[in-house]
Scaffold this active site. Structure first.
Site, PDB file in Angstrom:
ATOM      1  N   CYS A   1     -18.989  -6.285 -17.411  1.00 39.48           N
ATOM      2  CA  CYS A   1     -17.778  -5.729 -18.019  1.00 39.48           C
ATOM      3  C   CYS A   1     -17.571  -4.268 -17.628  1.00 39.48           C
ATOM      4  CB  CYS A   1     -17.847  -5.822 -19.542  1.00 39.48           C
ATOM      5  SG  CYS A   1     -18.172  -7.470 -20.183  1.00 39.48           S
TER       6      CYS A   1
ATOM      7  N   ASP B   1       0.848  -1.184   0.000  1.00 38.13           N
ATOM      8  CA  ASP B   1       0.000   0.000   0.000  1.00 38.13           C
ATOM      9  C   ASP B   1       0.887   1.239   0.000  1.00 38.13           C
ATOM     10  OD1 ASP B   1       0.992  -0.200   2.589  1.00 38.13           O
ATOM     11  OD2 ASP B   1      -0.874   0.425   3.549  1.00 38.13           O
TER      12      ASP B   1
ATOM     13  N   ASP C   1     -12.428  -5.035 -16.772  1.00 39.13           N
ATOM     14  CA  ASP C   1     -11.300  -5.558 -17.533  1.00 39.13           C
ATOM     15  C   ASP C   1      -9.959  -5.033 -17.052  1.00 39.13           C
ATOM     16  OD1 ASP C   1     -12.950  -7.074 -19.080  1.00 39.13           O
ATOM     17  OD2 ASP C   1     -13.115  -5.612 -20.703  1.00 39.13           O
TER      18      ASP C   1
ATOM     19  N   PHE D   1      -9.572  -8.637 -17.271  1.00 39.03           N
ATOM     20  CA  PHE D   1      -9.983  -9.423 -16.115  1.00 39.03           C
ATOM     21  C   PHE D   1     -11.473  -9.750 -16.066  1.00 39.03           C
ATOM     22  CE2 PHE D   1      -6.004  -8.403 -13.399  1.00 39.03           C
ATOM     23  CZ  PHE D   1      -5.303  -9.347 -14.123  1.00 39.03           C
TER      24      PHE D   1
END
Length: 677
Positions: free
Chosen positions: A659, A151, A360, A417
């Protein structure tokens, strides 16, 4: 485990020795005996314990003991010394007639040393856990856990914390694992002795160690630069890939020194996630000669894996993009998220730069340890116009970032993705996957020119171990994502979820039923701008179209069988959704499939509320028959269907609701280290 240490002693000489409490010194008595020695005797002060192996035959402890049989003197200390050389042991050697031939004297200083970690995974650093030097999976396992410090304590001019050379904020320490050096003994070590901490070159690529030091003070008149430098000195860097070994202070008396261990990288193809840190006590040998280790303590960590969250976990926040043409989509999403009681984050065009495909570009997950956990976004190698969003907009305090970089030539649509999903928890042939299994899409096993998810991402996913991936065949689709034909929704029975699969067969069954009931002239896409309506009769009369959908069904059935086998599913765990596809030339390479009407399986799951692409199917008695079928199937599971208009802004661009959205979810209650491996 502390190993015995061989000690040499000299006849007619006093030898000063440092001994670690719990360790054992072995003295071969014949090696130090004067020539012609036949017997020996031993005396010691109260803090010294000794034994002889093999045990002597003599029963009178005052009688000299025979040197026959190559006896070894085993020496240990009962507790830490208060002063240097405050314990003593002497060995006398005798001749054939019991005359004294010589005497060896040891002056002993005993020290307690323990390098400690949270080896029992309860959040506390216990003293000298016997399992601290190894790692074992399972509820009865052991071994400490390390987080990748991925992080950023900074909110402006961000950098990943583990890329900085120093600890700049105390808040950063909670991302690290505590390690404690505990010592007990005299005020200082005997001259020349020292403690060093060290790691291997290989482990140094994966871990760094900082030490707590003296306070920097709080004088308000000090300059900011001075305060910063003083703070950095308060947590000096001890070990890194440039410093493999460094002396650490011995505090004297009863002392504890805190160290903070930071993970630098996740498990991957070339890194199994295990790292070891060693602490050694070094003994001086002579002027100009290197010191030798006389005691080493070791601890082992496993770096926590990156974990994905399935649709069955509770949402925290929903993410979408605003574009010039997705007003209707946003309106539907705002209503769905508000009614579901969650937060909605909208990224406007100055951030998204016209890229609407939130699913994605990134995948949400988390990392977890007994002392801390936080979400971590995995940035895909897709790198569209949202390329900077995961880093610039999501990375921050307690929100980590990780990516895998591939050669551009290796990156395809399958690296987005939407092609990365995860199942709910399952049990397969008696093997439990309490964190579910990752699902990706690849080329068909016999394909020679198919597209695949790039290898660096696949290697990363497999290396996390706790959500063993399943590879499906998705290259038959133009876009090539698994979310185009499957998803998971929660269910109140059976395994706690259902697998939803797109099914052309279910679509044809629905349309034939409409035709049989006299609704063959009902139209799809009626009223949709720039779209030619088509009747149920026309769809059913198109033989080439049906042949194409038969091919699509065979592709989905291949995946159905894989999912049943790899997730331990039965047909009753699967619901077929009525969705038709059409084939189109994909850049002249092959014919691949796209959804004919909005792909209802490509949905967003928010608890019991589903955001489903509005299919614009044939209307019967004023209601869309596809929507009615979808509601019937989902309402049996207690799920509510909301239909979102994404036709122009997503469907025609070969994507749908899923999506164009993303969801950060709560982590599992189940702790990954309890997995049986």
């Amino acid at each position: 485990m502390i190993h015995p240490r061989t000690l040499r002693v000299d006849n007619d000489r006093t030898t000063s020795v440092v001994c670690v409490v719990g360790a054992e010194l072995n003295v071969n008595l014949n090696r130090s005996a004067p020539p012609s020695s036949r017997f020996f005797s031993v005396k010691c002060t109260s803090n010294v314990h000794y034994s002889i192996t093999p045990p002597p035959r003599e029963t009178n402890h005052l009688s000299p003991i025979s040197l026959k049989g190559n006896p070894v003197l085993l020496i240990s200390m009962r507790g830490a010394s208060q002063h240097e050389n405050d314990s003593k042991l002497s060995v006398r050697y005798y001749g054939e007639n019991k005359e004294v031939l010589g005497k060896a004297i040891l002056h002993l200083t005993a020290i307690e040393i323990s390098l400690d970690v949270d080896a029992d995974r309860d959040g506390d650093v216990e003293k000298n856990n016997p399992n601290k030097g190894s790692w074992k999976w399972g509820p009865n396992g052991h071994g400490a856990i390390l987080l990748v410090n991925c992080d950023s304590e900074r909110t402006y001019w961000k950098t990943l914390d583990h890329t900085q050379d120093s600890v700049t904020k105390v808040s950063d320490l909670k991302d690290m694992s505590l390690m404690v050096l505990r010592t007990r003994g005299p005020a200082r070590l005997p001259e020349g002795y020292k403690l060093t901490m060290h790691i291997s070159q290989g482990d140094a690529e994966s871990v760094r160690v900082f030490r707590s030091g003296s306070s920097a003070g709080s004088d308000n008149a000090l300059s900011l630069s001075y305060l910063y430098n003083a703070f950095v000195k308060t947590y000096p860097l001890v070990l890194s890939n440039e410093v493999l070994s460094q002396e650490v202070p011995y505090l004297g008396g009863i002392g504890e020194m805190k160290f903070y261990v930071e993970g630098l990288r996740f498990p991957d193809k070339d890194f199994n996630g295990l790292v070891s840190i060693n602490l050694s006590l070094l003994e001086p040998i002579g002027q100009g000669l290197p010191e030798t280790p006389i005691f080493t303590d070791r601890v082992m960590f496993r770096v926590a894996p990156w974990i994905m969250t399935p649709n069955t976990l509770k949402p925290i926040e929903v993410f979408v993009c605003s574009t010039s043409d997705n007003y209707h989509f946003l309106k539907g999403m705002r209503s769905l998220v508000a009614n579901s009681g969650y937060k909605l984050k909208v990224f406007h065009e100055y951030v998204n730069r016209g890229d609407r495909w939130m699913q994605d570009e990134l995948e949400f997950g988390y990392i977890d340890s007994p002392h801390h956990s936080f979400p971590v976004v995995l940035d895909s190698p897709r790198d569209g116009k949202l390329v900077d969003l995961p880093y610039d907009e999501l990375l921050g305090p307690d929100f980590g970032y990780v990516t895998r970089t591939a050669r551009r030539i290796d990156v395809s649509s399958l690296d987005s993705f939407g092609n990365l999903e995860v199942s709910p928890p399952v049990t397969v042939d008696g093997k439990s996957y309490p964190l579910g299994r990752i699902i990706i899409g690849v080329a068909f096993p016999t394909a020679t020119k198919g597209r695949n998810m790039t290898q660096v991402v696949q290697d990363f996913l497999w290396a996390q171990k706790v959500q063993e991936p399943v590879a499906l065949f998705s290259d038959w689709l133009v876009v090539g994502h698994v979310d185009e034909f499957m998803t998971f929704v929660p269910a109140p029975d059976r395994k706690g979820f259902r697998l939803l699969l797109a099914s052309p067969d279910a679509g044809y069954k629905l349309f034939k039923g409409l035709q049989n009931d006299g609704h063959g002239q009902a139209k799809l896409f009626d009223g949709v701008k720039d779209e030619e309506p088509i009747t149920v009769d026309q769809i059913l009369a198109d033989e080439e179209f049906q042949t194409e959908n038969n091919y699509v069904q065979s592709c989905i059935d291949w995946n159905r069988d894989v999912l049943k086998r790899e997730l331990g599913l039965e047909d009753a765990d699967i619901i077929d959704l009525p969705i038709l596809f059409k084939l189109k030339d994909d850049h002249g390479i092959a014919k691949r499939a796209v959804a004919f009407y909005p792909d209802m399986v490509n949905m967003i799951v928010l608890g019991k509320n589903l955001g489903i692409p509005k299919p614009y199917g044939p209307k019967v008695n004023g209601r869309c028959a596809l929507e009615a079928e979808m509601c019937s199937l989902m309402e049996d599971l207690g799920l509510n269907c909301s239909f979102i208009d994404d036709f122009g802004s997503y469907h025609k661009l070969l994507g749908e609701v899923h999506c164009g959205s993303n969801v950060r979810r709560e982590p599992f209650d189940y702790k990954w280290w309890n997995l049986e491996m």
